[in-house]
Write an enzyme that holds these catalytic residues in place. Structure first.
Site, short mmCIF file in Angstrom:
data_model
loop_
_atom_site.label_atom_id
_atom_site.label_comp_id
_atom_site.label_asym_id
_atom_site.label_seq_id
_atom_site.Cartn_x
_atom_site.Cartn_y
_atom_site.Cartn_z
N LYS A 1 0.73 -1.19 -0.02
CA LYS A 1 0.01 -0.18 -0.04
C LYS A 1 0.73 1.12 -0.04
O LYS A 1 2.00 1.17 0.56
CB LYS A 1 -0.80 0.06 1.24
P1 NAD Z 1 -13.02 7.17 -2.73
O1 NAD Z 1 -11.96 8.31 -2.29
O2 NAD Z 1 -13.40 6.82 -4.30
O3 NAD Z 1 -14.20 7.53 -1.99
C1 NAD Z 1 -14.34 7.48 -0.48
C2 NAD Z 1 -15.71 7.82 -0.16
O4 NAD Z 1 -15.97 7.97 1.31
C3 NAD Z 1 -16.20 9.26 -0.42
O5 NAD Z 1 -17.49 9.58 -1.04
C4 NAD Z 1 -15.88 10.16 0.76
O6 NAD Z 1 -16.81 11.45 0.74
C5 NAD Z 1 -16.45 9.08 1.75
N1 NAD Z 1 -16.20 9.45 2.99
C6 NAD Z 1 -14.92 10.02 3.48
N2 NAD Z 1 -15.06 9.89 4.83
C7 NAD Z 1 -16.14 9.71 5.12
C8 NAD Z 1 -16.91 9.48 6.31
N3 NAD Z 1 -16.29 9.88 7.61
N4 NAD Z 1 -18.35 9.23 6.43
C9 NAD Z 1 -18.83 8.81 5.18
N5 NAD Z 1 -18.41 8.94 3.94
C10 NAD Z 1 -16.99 9.22 4.16
O7 NAD Z 1 -12.35 5.97 -2.19
P2 NAD Z 1 -12.60 4.38 -2.56
O8 NAD Z 1 -11.87 3.84 -3.57
O9 NAD Z 1 -14.16 4.25 -2.84
O10 NAD Z 1 -12.30 3.64 -1.03
C11 NAD Z 1 -13.39 3.46 -0.17
C12 NAD Z 1 -12.91 2.31 0.67
O11 NAD Z 1 -13.02 1.20 0.09
C13 NAD Z 1 -11.40 2.53 1.26
O12 NAD Z 1 -11.36 1.76 2.70
C14 NAD Z 1 -10.59 1.75 0.51
O13 NAD Z 1 -9.36 1.27 0.83
C15 NAD Z 1 -11.75 0.45 0.11
N6 NAD Z 1 -11.30 -0.14 -1.11
C16 NAD Z 1 -11.21 0.26 -2.20
C17 NAD Z 1 -10.86 -0.45 -3.43
C18 NAD Z 1 -11.13 0.34 -4.93
O14 NAD Z 1 -10.78 -0.28 -5.81
N7 NAD Z 1 -11.03 1.64 -4.90
C19 NAD Z 1 -10.81 -1.77 -3.52
C20 NAD Z 1 -10.98 -2.34 -2.04
C21 NAD Z 1 -11.15 -1.63 -0.97
#
Ligand code: NAD
Length: 419
Positions: free
Chosen positions: A107
């Site tokens: 990461k």
């Molecule tokens: P992103 O940046 O695209 O979106 C994050 C979202 O979470 C946004 O809508 C933001 O406003 C919201 N957010 C942030 N803090 C918040 C809070 N306190 N309360 C409510 N909403 C909040 O990120 P993402 O890629 O969607 O990732 C989200 C999660 O999923 C992370 O934990 C990431 O590690 C995990 N993840 C992502 C992927 C991927 O392919 N992008 C894969 C596996 C896991």
């Protein structure tokens, strides 16, 4: 003494210790499996639009190299520190092993709020971060991907920067790229698609008809936004959604296409409606069939785990549930069916693996091939977790992590310790 500290890292350690006890791993073997192999910290200077210079801290942690190169996302977040990055790298290892992918976990990220940057500044920090990482990563060493705060465009800049350095195009250095730059069909939606697929499989086991089920989703970014869109497409009623600016709830079901258009146009959910607003903490406690935390770590805690009223907790985010909450959910196994993060959100890394394979071979698949293979891999892992949980009478998280940790441990044992 370790450089890795903080609540997220502590959480990864506590979870690992539970699994190590369960697997009876001798104490002298534990640190070798748990601690990251190596880490790089860099300072990334950029010119701001106002002519000043600004320096941001960047990190990359590679957890283990036993099964192949490392693989993992890149997070741009204002509160990022190396302990959080290390925890996320470790979770990636268990996830890749559970999915049967030939990777260790990694990461990385930059301590920066991407929303505070102009598009030019975002490009500058993305390129400078990748430039600093060049001695540390490679298509057979460590392959990057998107995570919170980064997206396809950032991945395209990473790939371009690495390729400029090498003197030829190296698409296989990152995954989650746009299809026009060597990406694969299906990657953008993959994490959300996997969450929906596994939620359906879980509901099926619970004899709940997915066509009559409803869902609440925290986070409306890549993961939460696509999950909402696909849940809606497949006939689920989406009762609640939130991001860091607003939370909305409607027992009749929200207008997801309108919310997606609004978020696309405005970047955030705030301002969509004044009637549907709900306290974001209350939203998590509403009665629903599926609750999907898809934003940040540690939102299901000892305080709210006993009050959840969902039938399935589908963990889209990494590390959304604390060990305190796990203890409570363990008592509530018959009420709340947990699909643990390393299983539930693995769709992203599985399709990232497909993208890497396609880039290495320069042989590209159709979208339905990608989606079919994704479901096969997730379905197999789900079945393995269920079997393990039933055989040993353990929680789904313990079962999922046990399968992952065991694979890493066995690979280390059979390869031996050099020299
Ligand atoms: P992103 O940046 O695209 O979106 C994050 C979202 O979470 C946004 O809508 C933001 O406003 C919201 N957010 C942030 N803090 C918040 C809070 N306190 N309360 C409510 N909403 C909040 O990120 P993402 O890629 O969607 O990732 C989200 C999660 O999923 C992370 O934990 C990431 O590690 C995990 N993840 C992502 C992927 C991927 O392919 N992008 C894969 C596996 C896991």
């Amino acid at each position: 003494m370790t450089i890795y500290t903080g609540p997220v890292f502590e959480m990864a350690r506590t979870q690992f210790d539970i699994i190590a006890d369960h697997l009876d791993i001798p104490s002298d073997e534990r640190d070798r499996i748990f601690y990251p192999k190596r880490a790089l910290a860099v300072s990334c200077p950029i010119h701001r639009d106002d002519g000043t210079t600004c320096v941001f801290q960047g990190y990359r942690v590679q957890h283990h190299l036993t099964l192949g190169p490392t693989k993992g996302g890149t997070r741009f977040s204002a509160k990022l520190d190396i302990g959080e990055v290390a925890a996320l790298a470790i979770w990636m290892s268990w996830k890749c092993a559970l999915m049967g992918l030939p990777y260790g976990g990694a990461k990385g990220g930059v301590t920066v709020d991407p929303l505070s940057l102009s598009p030019r500044e975002l490009e500058a920090i993305s390129r400078r971060y990748m430039q600093e990482m060049i001695p540390f990563v490679g298509p057979h060493t460590d392959i990057m991907a998107p995570d919170m705060g980064t997206n396809e465009q950032v991945m395209a800049w990473f790939m371009d920067t690495y390729s400029m350095h090498r003197g030829h195009t190296v698409t296989e250095i990152v995954t989650g790229k746009p299809v026009s730059s060597g990406g694969t069909y299906g990657r953008r939606e993959a994490t959300g698609r996997g969450i929906v697929y596994l939620s359906e499989v879980a509901l099926d086991r619970l004899k709940i008809n997915p066509r009559q089920a409803n869902v609440v989703i925290q986070g409306f970014g890549n993961v939460g936004g696509f999950a909402a869109s696909i849940f809606h497409e497949r006939g689920f009623k989406v009762l609640g959604v939130s991001d860091h600016t607003a939370a909305y709830f409607d027992p009749q079901g929200l207008d997801i296409p309108a919310l997606l258009v609004f978020a696309q146009k405005n970047g955030v959910l705030k301002g969509f409606s004044s009637e549907l607003v709900i306290d974001p903490r209350e939203m998590l406690l509403q009665q629903c069939d599926v609750l999907v935390p898809a934003a940040v770590e540690r939102v299901i805690t000892g305080d709210n785990a006993g009050k959840l009223r969902c039938r399935v907790l589908a963990e889209g985010a990494n590390g959304p549930t604390t060990p305190d909450a796990d203890r409570i959910l363990d008592q509530r196994r018959n009420e709340v069916f947990v699909i643990p993060d390393i299983l539930c959100n693995a769709g992203g890394v599985v399709v990232s693996y497909f993208e890497w394979v396609q880039d290495l071979q320069q042989f590209f698949w159709r979208e339905n091939e990608v989606n079919e293979r994704l479901e096969q891999v997730l379905g197999r892992a789900f079945a393995a977790v269920m079997e393990r949980a039933e055989q040993h009478n353990i929680s789904h998280r313990t079962a999922a992590m046990a399968v992952g940790v065991e694979k890493v441990r066995d690979a280390k044992r059979t390869r031996g310790l050099f020299p």
